[in-house]
Design an enzyme around this catalytic site. Structure first.
Site, PDB file in Angstrom:
ATOM      1  N   GLU A   7     -31.755  23.248  -9.247  1.00  0.00           N
ATOM      2  CA  GLU A   7     -30.596  23.821  -9.951  1.00  0.00           C
ATOM      3  C   GLU A   7     -29.572  24.398  -8.981  1.00  0.00           C
ATOM      4  OE1 GLU A   7     -30.256  23.186 -12.926  1.00  0.00           O
ATOM      5  OE2 GLU A   7     -32.274  22.890 -13.737  1.00  0.00           O
TER       6      GLU A   7
ATOM      7  N   PHE B 190     -26.019  26.715  -7.859  1.00  0.00           N
ATOM      8  CA  PHE B 190     -25.685  28.138  -7.757  1.00  0.00           C
ATOM      9  C   PHE B 190     -25.289  28.751  -9.105  1.00  0.00           C
ATOM     10  CE2 PHE B 190     -22.487  31.226  -5.632  1.00  0.00           C
ATOM     11  CZ  PHE B 190     -23.437  32.225  -5.563  1.00  0.00           C
ATOM     12  N   ASN B 191     -24.461  28.047  -9.841  1.00  0.00           N
ATOM     13  CA  ASN B 191     -23.879  28.679 -11.024  1.00  0.00           C
ATOM     14  C   ASN B 191     -24.756  28.619 -12.255  1.00  0.00           C
ATOM     15  OD1 ASN B 191     -21.243  29.902 -10.252  1.00  0.00           O
ATOM     16  ND2 ASN B 191     -21.092  27.888  -9.283  1.00  0.00           N
TER      17      ASN B 191
ATOM     18  N   HIS C  68     -10.203  23.533 -10.478  1.00  0.00           N
ATOM     19  CA  HIS C  68     -11.522  23.269  -9.893  1.00  0.00           C
ATOM     20  C   HIS C  68     -11.742  21.775  -9.932  1.00  0.00           C
ATOM     21  CE1 HIS C  68     -16.095  22.982 -10.056  1.00  0.00           C
ATOM     22  NE2 HIS C  68     -15.708  23.085  -8.796  1.00  0.00           N
ATOM     23  N   LEU C  69     -11.723  21.193  -8.761  1.00  0.00           N
ATOM     24  CA  LEU C  69     -11.821  19.734  -8.630  1.00  0.00           C
ATOM     25  C   LEU C  69     -13.207  19.416  -8.074  1.00  0.00           C
ATOM     26  CD1 LEU C  69      -9.997  17.141  -8.775  1.00  0.00           C
ATOM     27  CD2 LEU C  69      -9.480  17.523  -6.366  1.00  0.00           C
ATOM     28  N   ARG C  70     -14.155  19.187  -9.006  1.00  0.00           N
ATOM     29  CA  ARG C  70     -15.546  18.937  -8.578  1.00  0.00           C
ATOM     30  C   ARG C  70     -15.660  17.485  -8.162  1.00  0.00           C
ATOM     31  NH1 ARG C  70     -20.346  18.790  -7.108  1.00  0.00           N
ATOM     32  NH2 ARG C  70     -22.096  19.719  -8.274  1.00  0.00           N
TER      33      ARG C  70
ATOM     34  N   ASP D 201     -13.552  30.825  -3.465  1.00  0.00           N
ATOM     35  CA  ASP D 201     -12.802  29.800  -4.212  1.00  0.00           C
ATOM     36  C   ASP D 201     -12.712  30.167  -5.697  1.00  0.00           C
ATOM     37  OD1 ASP D 201     -11.957  27.989  -2.344  1.00  0.00           O
ATOM     38  OD2 ASP D 201     -13.604  26.567  -2.643  1.00  0.00           O
TER      39      ASP D 201
ATOM     40  N   THR E 288     -20.726  23.991 -14.287  1.00  0.00           N
ATOM     41  CA  THR E 288     -21.051  25.415 -14.406  1.00  0.00           C
ATOM     42  C   THR E 288     -20.178  26.228 -13.441  1.00  0.00           C
ATOM     43  OG1 THR E 288     -22.875  25.173 -12.844  1.00  0.00           O
ATOM     44  CG2 THR E 288     -23.437  25.075 -15.173  1.00  0.00           C
ATOM     45  N   PHE E 289     -19.726  25.594 -12.380  1.00  0.00           N
ATOM     46  CA  PHE E 289     -18.807  26.256 -11.435  1.00  0.00           C
ATOM     47  C   PHE E 289     -17.498  26.604 -12.165  1.00  0.00           C
ATOM     48  CE2 PHE E 289     -15.923  26.766  -7.949  1.00  0.00           C
ATOM     49  CZ  PHE E 289     -16.664  27.046  -6.816  1.00  0.00           C
TER      50      PHE E 289
HETATM   51  O1  GFB Z   1     -22.279  25.699  -8.865  1.00  0.00           O
HETATM   52  P1  GFB Z   1     -22.677  24.352  -9.170  1.00  0.00           P
HETATM   53  O2  GFB Z   1     -24.080  24.143  -9.340  1.00  0.00           O
HETATM   54  O3  GFB Z   1     -21.877  23.785 -10.401  1.00  0.00           O
HETATM   55  O4  GFB Z   1     -22.055  23.457  -8.022  1.00  0.00           O
HETATM   56  P2  GFB Z   1     -21.895  22.360 -11.126  1.00  0.00           P
HETATM   57  C1  GFB Z   1     -22.809  22.992  -7.029  1.00  0.00           C
HETATM   58  C2  GFB Z   1     -22.367  23.530  -5.674  1.00  0.00           C
HETATM   59  O5  GFB Z   1     -21.319  22.683  -5.166  1.00  0.00           O
HETATM   60  C3  GFB Z   1     -21.846  24.942  -5.587  1.00  0.00           C
HETATM   61  C4  GFB Z   1     -20.458  23.460  -4.360  1.00  0.00           C
HETATM   62  O6  GFB Z   1     -22.850  25.896  -5.473  1.00  0.00           O
HETATM   63  C5  GFB Z   1     -21.022  24.878  -4.315  1.00  0.00           C
HETATM   64  O7  GFB Z   1     -21.873  24.989  -3.185  1.00  0.00           O
HETATM   65  N1  GFB Z   1     -19.132  23.472  -5.006  1.00  0.00           N
HETATM   66  C6  GFB Z   1     -18.767  22.903  -6.171  1.00  0.00           C
HETATM   67  C7  GFB Z   1     -18.064  24.068  -4.475  1.00  0.00           C
HETATM   68  N2  GFB Z   1     -17.464  23.124  -6.397  1.00  0.00           N
HETATM   69  C8  GFB Z   1     -16.990  23.842  -5.369  1.00  0.00           C
HETATM   70  C9  GFB Z   1     -15.732  24.408  -5.045  1.00  0.00           C
HETATM   71  O8  GFB Z   1     -14.748  24.283  -5.759  1.00  0.00           O
HETATM   72  N3  GFB Z   1     -15.646  25.116  -3.886  1.00  0.00           N
HETATM   73  C10 GFB Z   1     -16.718  25.310  -3.070  1.00  0.00           C
HETATM   74  N4  GFB Z   1     -16.549  26.034  -1.963  1.00  0.00           N
HETATM   75  N5  GFB Z   1     -17.930  24.778  -3.333  1.00  0.00           N
HETATM   76  C11 GFB Z   1     -24.050  20.802 -11.010  1.00  0.00           C
HETATM   77  C12 GFB Z   1     -25.309  21.251 -10.309  1.00  0.00           C
HETATM   78  O9  GFB Z   1     -22.968  21.482 -10.413  1.00  0.00           O
HETATM   79  O10 GFB Z   1     -23.835  19.434 -10.775  1.00  0.00           O
HETATM   80  C13 GFB Z   1     -26.485  20.384 -10.653  1.00  0.00           C
HETATM   81  O11 GFB Z   1     -25.619  22.552 -10.704  1.00  0.00           O
HETATM   82  C14 GFB Z   1     -26.141  18.929 -10.406  1.00  0.00           C
HETATM   83  O12 GFB Z   1     -27.573  20.749  -9.847  1.00  0.00           O
HETATM   84  C15 GFB Z   1     -24.872  18.576 -11.156  1.00  0.00           C
HETATM   85  O13 GFB Z   1     -25.968  18.720  -9.011  1.00  0.00           O
HETATM   86  C16 GFB Z   1     -24.456  17.157 -10.865  1.00  0.00           C
HETATM   87  O14 GFB Z   1     -22.305  22.562 -12.528  1.00  0.00           O
HETATM   88  O15 GFB Z   1     -20.552  21.778 -10.886  1.00  0.00           O
END
Ligand code: GFB
Length: 433
Positions: free
Chosen positions: A59, A61-62, A294-296, A375, A392-393
């Site tokens: 899982e 961070f968020n 927020h550009l994932r 960020d 989730t970010f």
């Molecule tokens: O927080 P997070 O789990 O949200 O994002 P999602 C994963 C990680 O990607 C974050 C990096 O902890 C950051 O290390 N990251 C993403 C970013 N967006 C940014 C940003 O805008 N800036 C910075 N500095 N870092 C899910 C994951 O991610 O995506 C699941 O939790 C799985 O495990 C899925 O990988 C595909 O919900 O976007």
């Protein structure tokens, strides 16, 4: 450990606990009170117990931040019966935290969050504080949470100590002690281990913890199995509001806003107060004169294939927003590699596009998690925010903006895929006090 030190820490924990719950009592009519006429429900001498948890290693961070909220509200409930302290699981070994040359384990929560703010909700201590207090690296009982074998057809709250469904990563030595990945602390061991099949809300486990466990420290790995008791109610938001980012990270974000984005709290109407007193109406916050995006990218392009725009498509959507709100600057929070960011930036001829690039020192001190928070903080202060589908970010940024008091129309927006310019908006989860 020095006995004096241990005694001092015990005292600190007890005072924190008392401070939170005497206060909570006033607010919430909780059973425990330190008042003269109202005797406590439990004996004065009842010693503090500790709850530690962990989350599925896969899982991000968020989502982990969301699991924290479920567990804090369980700890809050436990404290209505007897004193429990939440032991914060150190951060580390996250799939996405891959920056080279950074040692990213055993990261304390204080690197990312403001501990006094967390403690306004429930008593918490860092794992290392727990180890010091305890004097030996021991966890008394571990209950590894898992789903019921074979899944479920009817949802009902139930739990059962059963065989383990899968490899748990816990192994027993000849002396009967259990070892596992305890956040990189190799000396730590558990005395008892069992698998607990579970289907239910977080507080459904409360009677089990109170009546069926006796150890001073109980650990619940895979705590994501516990569901929110009430998603989106005032208790949910109390837990969320207590998760104030660490001041050192907010300061870095604020400096970036001031220097690049003409954004300061007094002008943007985004001043932060003690979360227990802060109450904003929607629309109170104006935000800085920029669009926050927020550009994932990276793994998300595969995981959410078909739901994200191309870089060009994203730029096109943001240009429309800039025009509509008469803004000239864009702040991009992204995990994109620098080549992708450069490509994205080149689609803008008139507007300025910014990204926070940490210094070596910031990166070493605050790691990938700290940079992610910076960020989020900057994006949360934008006049208009647009996120990525179901990330989730992005969700945590939206919540931050609810706390600050933005108009929901300026917050709950997402980038649409190129072939669906009128895609469905994200769900709106408004703050509840
Ligand atoms: O927080 P997070 O789990 O949200 O994002 P999602 C994963 C990680 O990607 C974050 C990096 O902890 C950051 O290390 N990251 C993403 C970013 N967006 C940014 C940003 O805008 N800036 C910075 N500095 N870092 C899910 C994951 O991610 O995506 C699941 O939790 C799985 O495990 C899925 O990988 C595909 O919900 O976007």
């Amino acid at each position: 450990m020095e006995t004096k030190e241990a005694w001092h820490l015990t005292l600190v924990v007890f005072i924190c606990w008392l401070a939170v719950f005497v206060r909570a009592d006033a607010e919430d009519d909780i059973a425990f009170s330190a008042g003269e006429s109202d005797t406590t429900k439990f004996g004065q001498a009842k010693s503090v117990r500790y709850l530690l948890y962990d989350v599925n290693p896969g899982e991000g961070f968020n989502l982990r931040r969301d699991v924290y909220m479920r567990v804090t509200n369980l700890v809050k409930e436990l404290n209505k019966e007897e004193p429990w302290v939440l032991v914060l699981p150190p951060w580390g070994r996250l799939y996405h935290w891959k920056s080279p040359d950074l040692e990213q384990i055993k990261i304390p929560w204080s690197t990312f969050f403001d501990l006094p703010s967390l403690r306004e909700h429930v008593p918490v201590i860092e794992f290392e504080e727990y180890l010091k207090l305890r004097g030996e690296p021991v966890i008394d009982e571990v209950y590894y949470l898992q789903g019921f074998k074979g899944g479920w057809t009817k949802w009902e709250e139930k739990m059962n100590i059963t065989e383990c469904n899968e490899g748990t990563g816990f192994v027993q030595d000849e002396e009967g002690n259990w070892y596992s990945w305890f956040f990189g602390y190799e000396e730590v061991y558990a005395k008892k281990f069992a698998c607990l099949s579970y289907m239910g809300h977080a507080t459904f486990i409360k009677p089990f913890l109170l009546k069926n466990t006796i150890g001073r420290c109980v650990m619940l790995p895979r705590a994501e199995v516990l569901l929110h008791d009430h998603f989106g109610n005032s208790e949910y938001w109390k837990a969320r509001r207590s998760m104030v980012f660490a001041k050192h990270l907010r300061d870095i974000g604020d400096e970036f806003r001031r220097e690049n984005l003409d954004s300061t709290d007094p002008e943007d109407k985004t001043e932060l107060e003690d979360w227990t007193k802060m109450k904003r109406n929607h629309g109170d916050a104006l935000g800085g004169p920029y669009v926050g995006v927020h550009l994932r990218r990276r793994d998300y392009l595969y995981a959410r294939e078909g739901n994200l725009p191309s870089l060009k498509g994203a730029a096109k959507q943001i240009k429309k927003i800039l025009k509509k709100y008469n803004l000239q600057k864009v702040f991009v929070a992204t995990d994109a590699p620098s080549e992708e960011f450069e490509e994205f930036k080149n689609y803008f001829k008139k507007s300025k596009v910014y990204r926070f690039v940490p210094s070596k020192e910031i990166k070493e001190k605050y790691k990938d998690g700290g940079v992610a928070i910076i960020d989020q903080w900057i994006a949360a202060h934008a006049r208009y925010f647009v996120g990525s589908y179901e990330s989730t970010f992005s969700f945590r940024i939206q919540e931050e903006r609810e706390i600050l008091g933005f108009d929901p129309d300026m917050t709950f927006n997402r980038l649409c895929p190129d072939n669906d310019s009128d895609c469905e908006k994200p769900s709106i989860w408004k703050i509840v006090y």
